[in-house]
Design an enzyme around this catalytic site. Sequence first.
Site, PDB file in Angstrom:
ATOM      1  N   THR A  13       1.479  13.278   4.580  1.00  0.00           N
ATOM      2  CA  THR A  13       0.087  13.082   4.163  1.00  0.00           C
ATOM      3  C   THR A  13      -0.706  12.294   5.199  1.00  0.00           C
ATOM      4  O   THR A  13      -1.779  12.714   5.639  1.00  0.00           O
ATOM      5  CB  THR A  13       0.068  12.327   2.815  1.00  0.00           C
ATOM      6  OG1 THR A  13       0.904  13.030   1.910  1.00  0.00           O
ATOM      7  CG2 THR A  13      -1.321  12.230   2.240  1.00  0.00           C
ATOM      8  N   GLU A 130      -3.881  -1.998   9.176  1.00  0.00           N
ATOM      9  CA  GLU A 130      -5.009  -1.823   8.243  1.00  0.00           C
ATOM     10  C   GLU A 130      -4.657  -0.890   7.082  1.00  0.00           C
ATOM     11  O   GLU A 130      -5.082  -1.102   5.947  1.00  0.00           O
ATOM     12  CB  GLU A 130      -6.218  -1.262   9.012  1.00  0.00           C
ATOM     13  CG  GLU A 130      -7.450  -1.030   8.175  1.00  0.00           C
ATOM     14  CD  GLU A 130      -8.033  -2.313   7.588  1.00  0.00           C
ATOM     15  OE1 GLU A 130      -8.606  -3.092   8.356  1.00  0.00           O
ATOM     16  OE2 GLU A 130      -7.908  -2.529   6.381  1.00  0.00           O
ATOM     17  N   VAL A 133      -2.745  -1.734   3.185  1.00  0.00           N
ATOM     18  CA  VAL A 133      -3.341  -2.233   1.932  1.00  0.00           C
ATOM     19  C   VAL A 133      -4.677  -1.539   1.683  1.00  0.00           C
ATOM     20  O   VAL A 133      -5.544  -1.501   2.558  1.00  0.00           O
ATOM     21  CB  VAL A 133      -3.599  -3.759   1.998  1.00  0.00           C
ATOM     22  CG1 VAL A 133      -4.116  -4.267   0.650  1.00  0.00           C
ATOM     23  CG2 VAL A 133      -2.343  -4.517   2.405  1.00  0.00           C
ATOM     24  N   GLY A 135      -5.558   1.599   1.328  1.00  0.00           N
ATOM     25  CA  GLY A 135      -5.874   2.907   1.932  1.00  0.00           C
ATOM     26  C   GLY A 135      -7.025   2.811   2.911  1.00  0.00           C
ATOM     27  O   GLY A 135      -6.937   2.145   3.941  1.00  0.00           O
ATOM     28  N   ILE A 137      -9.890   1.311   2.554  1.00  0.00           N
ATOM     29  CA  ILE A 137     -10.746   0.113   2.437  1.00  0.00           C
ATOM     30  C   ILE A 137     -10.461  -0.823   3.623  1.00  0.00           C
ATOM     31  O   ILE A 137      -9.308  -1.196   3.843  1.00  0.00           O
ATOM     32  CB  ILE A 137     -10.455  -0.642   1.119  1.00  0.00           C
ATOM     33  CG1 ILE A 137     -10.664   0.265  -0.094  1.00  0.00           C
ATOM     34  CG2 ILE A 137     -11.311  -1.898   1.014  1.00  0.00           C
ATOM     35  CD1 ILE A 137     -10.227  -0.366  -1.412  1.00  0.00           C
ATOM     36  N   GLU A 191       4.719   9.378  -8.284  1.00  0.00           N
ATOM     37  CA  GLU A 191       5.932  10.028  -7.761  1.00  0.00           C
ATOM     38  C   GLU A 191       6.816  10.454  -8.937  1.00  0.00           C
ATOM     39  O   GLU A 191       6.684   9.934 -10.053  1.00  0.00           O
ATOM     40  CB  GLU A 191       6.749   9.014  -6.942  1.00  0.00           C
ATOM     41  CG  GLU A 191       5.987   8.260  -5.898  1.00  0.00           C
ATOM     42  CD  GLU A 191       5.915   9.003  -4.577  1.00  0.00           C
ATOM     43  OE1 GLU A 191       6.716   9.925  -4.380  1.00  0.00           O
ATOM     44  OE2 GLU A 191       5.042   8.660  -3.770  1.00  0.00           O
ATOM     45  N   LYS A 206       1.889  -5.234  -0.974  1.00  0.00           N
ATOM     46  CA  LYS A 206       0.518  -5.361  -0.459  1.00  0.00           C
ATOM     47  C   LYS A 206       0.005  -6.787  -0.639  1.00  0.00           C
ATOM     48  O   LYS A 206      -0.689  -7.315   0.234  1.00  0.00           O
ATOM     49  CB  LYS A 206      -0.403  -4.359  -1.177  1.00  0.00           C
ATOM     50  CG  LYS A 206      -0.063  -2.904  -0.848  1.00  0.00           C
ATOM     51  CD  LYS A 206      -0.753  -1.937  -1.786  1.00  0.00           C
ATOM     52  CE  LYS A 206      -0.474  -0.486  -1.456  1.00  0.00           C
ATOM     53  NZ  LYS A 206      -0.945   0.449  -2.502  1.00  0.00           N
TER      54      LYS A 206
HETATM   55  N1  HSE Z   1       1.334   4.665  -4.501  1.00  0.00           N
HETATM   56  C1  HSE Z   1       0.234   3.886  -4.024  1.00  0.00           C
HETATM   57  C2  HSE Z   1      -0.840   3.827  -5.076  1.00  0.00           C
HETATM   58  C3  HSE Z   1      -0.376   4.399  -2.768  1.00  0.00           C
HETATM   59  O1  HSE Z   1      -0.717   4.432  -6.132  1.00  0.00           O
HETATM   60  O2  HSE Z   1      -1.826   3.152  -4.846  1.00  0.00           O
HETATM   61  C4  HSE Z   1       0.384   3.985  -1.573  1.00  0.00           C
HETATM   62  O3  HSE Z   1       0.571   2.617  -1.519  1.00  0.00           O
END
Ligand code: HSE
Length: 429
Positions: A13, A130, A133, A135, A137, A191, A206
């Site tokens: 991804t 970066e 944490v 994504g 942001i 998942e 995070k």
């Molecule tokens: N599985 C995480 C979430 C994304 O649901 O935010 C990757 O850290």
Amino acid sequence: MKQFQIALLGFGTVGSGVYRIISENGAQIAHREGIELSVGHILVRDFEHEPNLELAPRALFTTSFDEILSDDSINIVVECMGGIEPAKTFIIRALEAGKTVVTSNKEVMSKNWPAFEKAAKATGAGLYLEATVGGGIPIIRTILDSMQANNITRVMGIINGTTNYILTQMTENGQSFEDALKDAQALGYAEANPTADVEGYDAMYKLSILSSMSFHAHMPIEVIYREGITKLTKADFETAQLLNYRIKLLAIGKKDGNKIEVRVHPTMIPATHPLASVRGVFNAIFLTGHAVDDVMLYGRGAGCMPTASAVVSDIVYACHHEKQHKYMTFVNEASMSSEIELVKDFHCIYCIRLNVADRPGTMANIAAAFAEQGVSLKSVIQLGENDGVTSRITFLTHAASEFGVREALKKIESLSCVNAVESMIRVEE
Ligand code: HSE
């Protein structure tokens, strides 16, 4: 124009998103930033099981990390494989070879940060994170490059999209945890094995990164209190509704002098709090600095293009700092500094729901158990069941000691008039 060659470790991804951004936006980045980015290698585990092979020229793919390491034209290694091994070994070897590393891997980063930073400093390589944490942001850069004037006293966030989706479904549609999880899995948010998300591990990794950066003190994952969302019931959401609260999985770090507390757990927040409006898979992080006061950043915490946006931002930043990379601003030791006092006895408001026998003396006995531990009650709501025998009582405490509340609940659980302590949820105002 300066040219930089990148190797991608992993082409899932995130890796495929990084390749797409560099391919589609490379010319614009060159125009604006004065640097030319190109991808020189893409490392995959094997060609047979790689689903994204058609997204890049075949000649770029390799299964050999050594090929990447020995290629002097590669300046930056982007690790987006996830998991611990082989990501950990590849990161260390790349840094030891003097190649800058950009990673989106919060687990490997939070568990090995001191070792990685030591290896980076030894060769002058850069180490950027970066995308670990929030994504897309830009929270890491905000803390590193925009909050220097501040003593950050609080960092509080919704930093796991999967659990926020589940909690939103439970709040808005009255779903059970199990049904909301199934929906999240069907939509590809959760998942097949959801443990890392629903038990709070992902948020813990995070928070270790966020709080270490915010408080300039290493907060290893071992010192973070963690509780997931799997035990929340429909009754908890009804209680929250009654009190005009929302339930969120919050990652919370607080610093007061040398005292720091770090915790991840389901939390009730007022429905009017800015974090309460963060719905679905979105993330948001709320920072409090002594000078700037409150700042909130909101956006997509996962996904191909948002996470790749953060990775490419790190790549560009690394290129601009190639002569003097910028490291995180705390002493990078594996354990927590001895100057820090870790607070385990949190002080906050508690929302406690009991199932009790509806008879004279019940309330007096429970109130006495709270009073013995110095826990002061702010409000009490009693809702009788239709059977006239049992009732549900919800207590909201004033800010109280966690240890005191737990001791009181032990005593309350043993009272003959109490059928069950149904839930204890911390509240942040
Ligand atoms: N599985 C995480 C979430 C994304 O649901 O935010 C990757 O850290």
